[in-house]
Motif scaffolding. Structure first.
Motif, PDB file in Angstrom:
ATOM      1  N   ALA A 182       0.791  -1.132   0.124  1.00  0.00           N
ATOM      2  CA  ALA A 182      -0.061   0.225  -0.130  1.00  0.00           C
ATOM      3  C   ALA A 182       0.883   1.151  -0.128  1.00  0.00           C
ATOM      4  O   ALA A 182       0.698   2.183  -0.746  1.00  0.00           O
ATOM      5  CB  ALA A 182      -1.067   0.073   1.235  1.00  0.00           C
ATOM      6  N   GLN A 183       2.110   1.443   0.653  1.00  0.00           N
ATOM      7  CA  GLN A 183       2.901   2.268   0.699  1.00  0.00           C
ATOM      8  C   GLN A 183       3.548   2.566  -0.523  1.00  0.00           C
ATOM      9  O   GLN A 183       3.777   3.615  -1.019  1.00  0.00           O
ATOM     10  CB  GLN A 183       4.058   2.336   2.167  1.00  0.00           C
ATOM     11  CG  GLN A 183       3.349   2.349   3.168  1.00  0.00           C
ATOM     12  CD  GLN A 183       2.961   3.858   3.583  1.00  0.00           C
ATOM     13  OE1 GLN A 183       3.310   4.706   3.260  1.00  0.00           O
ATOM     14  NE2 GLN A 183       1.765   3.935   4.137  1.00  0.00           N
ATOM     15  N   GLY A 184       4.030   1.549  -1.183  1.00  0.00           N
ATOM     16  CA  GLY A 184       4.742   1.631  -2.306  1.00  0.00           C
ATOM     17  C   GLY A 184       3.621   2.163  -3.477  1.00  0.00           C
ATOM     18  O   GLY A 184       4.044   3.266  -4.341  1.00  0.00           O
ATOM     19  N   ILE A 185       2.377   1.737  -3.558  1.00  0.00           N
ATOM     20  CA  ILE A 185       1.425   2.383  -4.540  1.00  0.00           C
ATOM     21  C   ILE A 185       1.376   3.919  -4.226  1.00  0.00           C
ATOM     22  O   ILE A 185       1.248   4.636  -5.057  1.00  0.00           O
ATOM     23  CB  ILE A 185       0.004   1.613  -4.382  1.00  0.00           C
ATOM     24  CG1 ILE A 185       0.134   0.303  -4.894  1.00  0.00           C
ATOM     25  CG2 ILE A 185      -1.133   2.552  -4.998  1.00  0.00           C
ATOM     26  CD1 ILE A 185       0.561   0.273  -6.294  1.00  0.00           C
ATOM     27  N   THR A 186       1.144   4.153  -2.806  1.00  0.00           N
ATOM     28  CA  THR A 186       1.036   5.573  -2.433  1.00  0.00           C
ATOM     29  C   THR A 186       2.207   6.504  -3.116  1.00  0.00           C
ATOM     30  O   THR A 186       1.848   7.561  -3.511  1.00  0.00           O
ATOM     31  CB  THR A 186       0.630   5.845  -0.837  1.00  0.00           C
ATOM     32  OG1 THR A 186      -0.471   4.974  -0.629  1.00  0.00           O
ATOM     33  CG2 THR A 186       0.519   7.107  -0.343  1.00  0.00           C
ATOM     34  N   HIS A 187       3.396   6.100  -2.614  1.00  0.00           N
ATOM     35  CA  HIS A 187       4.571   6.403  -2.957  1.00  0.00           C
ATOM     36  C   HIS A 187       4.501   6.744  -4.690  1.00  0.00           C
ATOM     37  O   HIS A 187       4.826   7.966  -5.289  1.00  0.00           O
ATOM     38  CB  HIS A 187       5.891   5.951  -2.500  1.00  0.00           C
ATOM     39  CG  HIS A 187       7.096   6.586  -2.979  1.00  0.00           C
ATOM     40  ND1 HIS A 187       7.667   7.664  -2.185  1.00  0.00           N
ATOM     41  CD2 HIS A 187       8.170   6.253  -3.860  1.00  0.00           C
ATOM     42  CE1 HIS A 187       8.742   8.020  -2.805  1.00  0.00           C
ATOM     43  NE2 HIS A 187       8.996   7.199  -3.838  1.00  0.00           N
ATOM     44  N   VAL A 188       4.600   5.990  -5.248  1.00  0.00           N
ATOM     45  CA  VAL A 188       4.442   5.956  -6.577  1.00  0.00           C
ATOM     46  C   VAL A 188       3.389   7.004  -7.354  1.00  0.00           C
ATOM     47  O   VAL A 188       3.477   7.621  -8.299  1.00  0.00           O
ATOM     48  CB  VAL A 188       4.439   4.320  -7.452  1.00  0.00           C
ATOM     49  CG1 VAL A 188       3.944   4.622  -8.951  1.00  0.00           C
ATOM     50  CG2 VAL A 188       5.689   3.939  -7.214  1.00  0.00           C
ATOM     51  N   CYS A 189       2.167   7.012  -6.765  1.00  0.00           N
ATOM     52  CA  CYS A 189       1.186   7.735  -7.344  1.00  0.00           C
ATOM     53  C   CYS A 189       1.149   9.382  -6.952  1.00  0.00           C
ATOM     54  O   CYS A 189       0.639  10.078  -7.573  1.00  0.00           O
ATOM     55  CB  CYS A 189      -0.263   7.170  -6.778  1.00  0.00           C
ATOM     56  SG  CYS A 189      -0.629   5.636  -7.552  1.00  0.00           S
ATOM     57  N   GLU A 190       1.927   9.495  -5.976  1.00  0.00           N
ATOM     58  CA  GLU A 190       2.407  10.956  -5.725  1.00  0.00           C
ATOM     59  C   GLU A 190       2.933  12.016  -6.663  1.00  0.00           C
ATOM     60  O   GLU A 190       3.840  11.432  -7.235  1.00  0.00           O
ATOM     61  CB  GLU A 190       2.896  11.036  -4.118  1.00  0.00           C
ATOM     62  CG  GLU A 190       2.044  10.467  -2.859  1.00  0.00           C
ATOM     63  CD  GLU A 190       2.685  10.611  -1.833  1.00  0.00           C
ATOM     64  OE1 GLU A 190       3.882  11.189  -1.561  1.00  0.00           O
ATOM     65  OE2 GLU A 190       2.141  10.611  -0.692  1.00  0.00           O
TER      66      GLU A 190
END
Length: 94
Positions: free
Chosen positions: A86-94
């Protein structure tokens, strides 16, 4: 600074996330426990490829396996794996 052994283990953990098939498998398992056959359907890979990647994920302690008769059922090892994804997705989408 953490000791070398710990740093090596952390580097190995992140290496496990370096393959898109492994990431797809982990996301598939976020929805619940699955057999290898179910994983191949969701991910769109061969059973051989899924088994190979599951072995890598198991060695990295990201998934766990339980036997149900002839079938092996895979699941995320713990909530930390879910959080990392979830953190990986959040990081990439920012």
């Amino acid at each position: 600074m953490p000791d070398e052994e710990l740093l090596f283990d952390v580097a190995d953990l992140f290496k496990a996330f370096s393959d898109t098939t492994r990431i797809k498998i982990l996301f598939a398992l976020m929805g619940g426990d699955l057999s290898v056959g179910e994983i191949t359907e969701v991910v769109g890979c061969t059973q051989s490829a899924a088994s190979h990647q599951l072995r890598n994920l198991k060695q990295a302690r990201l998934v766990r396996a339980t036997r149900d008769g002839k079938n092996v059922i895979y699941a995320l090892s713990d909530n930390h794996v879910y959080t990392i994804l979830a953190q990986g997705i959040t990081h990439v989408c920012e």
